[in-house]
Enzyme design. Structure first.
Site, short mmCIF file in Angstrom:
data_model
loop_
_atom_site.label_atom_id
_atom_site.label_comp_id
_atom_site.label_asym_id
_atom_site.label_seq_id
_atom_site.Cartn_x
_atom_site.Cartn_y
_atom_site.Cartn_z
N THR A 117 0.62 -1.23 -0.38
CA THR A 117 -0.10 0.27 0.06
C THR A 117 0.92 1.50 0.55
OG1 THR A 117 -1.77 -0.44 1.35
CG2 THR A 117 -2.16 0.99 1.01
N ASP B 275 -3.63 4.54 -2.01
CA ASP B 275 -3.93 4.04 -3.55
C ASP B 275 -5.01 2.85 -3.71
OD1 ASP B 275 -2.26 2.34 -2.23
OD2 ASP B 275 -2.13 0.79 -3.43
N ARG C 151 -4.95 -0.42 -5.20
CA ARG C 151 -4.56 -1.95 -5.25
C ARG C 151 -4.61 -2.83 -3.84
NH1 ARG C 151 0.83 -3.97 -8.70
NH2 ARG C 151 -0.66 -3.25 -10.11
N LYS D 121 -9.33 3.05 0.20
CA LYS D 121 -7.73 2.42 1.83
C LYS D 121 -8.84 4.11 2.66
CE LYS D 121 -4.87 0.15 -0.79
NZ LYS D 121 -3.40 -0.17 -1.36
N GLY E 65 -2.20 -2.52 5.48
CA GLY E 65 -1.51 -3.09 5.63
C GLY E 65 -2.93 -4.64 5.61
N SER F 25 4.05 -0.24 1.77
CA SER F 25 5.73 -0.43 1.50
C SER F 25 5.37 0.56 0.64
CB SER F 25 4.89 -2.45 0.81
OG SER F 25 3.64 -1.59 -0.39
N ASP G 40 6.68 0.29 -6.47
CA ASP G 40 6.52 -0.39 -5.85
C ASP G 40 5.48 -1.31 -6.34
OD1 ASP G 40 5.79 -1.95 -3.26
OD2 ASP G 40 4.14 -0.59 -2.60
N SER H 224 1.51 -1.59 -4.19
CA SER H 224 0.82 0.27 -4.63
C SER H 224 0.50 -0.73 -6.68
CB SER H 224 1.69 0.77 -4.27
OG SER H 224 2.01 0.85 -3.45
#
Length: 291
Positions: free
Chosen positions: A48, A64, A66, A80, A94, A176, A213, A216
């Protein structure tokens, strides 16, 4: 039990005697020491990018969309940014279930607190409730949060780690993709930015996480909380991975389009039911067991 009530420590003391809770764990450790291969359960890797920052007129949050389960993309448009109060929102990174249920629980507790105090929710109150709950579970609730809101003391942004530690910052990133997003903030953030500049910087930080990343991706959501308590939630503010224009640009062969009548109907038979309608006589009634 309320968050603000203390418990009797003597009532929670373990019973006297031997405890065999770690028998299976000790057997696994002995098997590993004797050269036998032992596989311990591993936590699922999550991904994330969530950010938050203050500006002259309020707070901007970004995330994001995803949602991943290991190396698979489970949801391309996951939300999110969670609601806590009319003036407070929270981004979660998480485990998706942990972040959603944690924010829902604290949101309901804050609603009850507003009814008791007859006053507006404060951001530091939400931060205290969240950190107490996460600390109680010692990090087993996988929820890394970016809390943002505006109250009588002004705009606030907090970062909350899964173990319960918190920090009040002018801008922060979690997840991340946080390192890539932080590079955008460290380069361009300055005190006293206006709303347009803050939204543009949050979008840039989220895009840095999306493109650098693997955990994400997809779109960028933005939430603006202003000092006048107005809130603007923008779903899909940036859609860098929209594939619809690419799919529309592909010319498919007309031979792959099967029109009506392509398959021949060899036989068509209709057999009407013997009874025109169903009555109560056709229904078998079984009495309910009450004993």
């Amino acid at each position: 039990m309320s968050e603000f009530t203390s418990t009797n420590t003597f009532a929670n003391e373990p019973a006297a005697g031997f405890s065999f809770e770690n028998v299976h764990r000790n057997n696994m450790l002995l098997a590993g020491a004797n050269g036998k291969q032992t596989h311990f359960p591993q936590a699922k890797k999550t991904g994330t990018t969530i950010v938050g920052m203050t500006f002259a007129g309020g707070v901007v949050l970004g995330a994001d969309t995803r949602a991943t389960g290991g190396t698979e993309v489970a949801d391309k448009n996951c939300e999110k940014i969670h609601y806590l109060a009319d003036n407070i929102y929270c981004c979660g990174a998480g485990t998706a279930a942990d972040t959603e249920k944690t924010t829902q629980l604290i949101s309901s507790q804050m609603a009850l607190l507003r009814l008791n105090t007859k006053s507006e929710s404060r951001v530091v109150t939400a931060c205290t409730m969240l950190k107490r709950m996460l600390f109680r579970y010692q990090g087993h609730v996988s929820a890394a949060l970016v809390l943002g809101g505006v109250d009588e003391a002004g705009p606030h942004v907090y970062q909350i780690y899964p173990h319960g530690s918190t920090g009040k910052l002018p801008y922060t990133t979690m997840g991340s993709g946080s390192l890539a997003a932080m590079s955008a903030f460290e380069t361009e953030w300055r005190d006293g930015m206006n709303e347009a500049e803050a939204v543009a910087l949050v979008k840039k930080a989220i895009l840095a996480g999306i493109f650098n990343d693997l955990g994400s991706g997809s779109n960028c959501d933005v939430c603006v909380i202003r000092n006048d308590k107005s809130v603007q939630m923008i779903r899909g503010a940036v859609q860098p991975n929209d594939v619809k224009p690419l799919r529309d640009g592909i010319r498919h062969s007309s031979k792959l389009t099967m029109g009506p009548g392509t398959t021949a109907v060899l036989k068509n038979t209709f057999v009407p039911h013997k009874k025109a309608m169903v009555t109560l006589e056709d229904v078998l009634v079984t009495p309910m067991e009450t004993s």
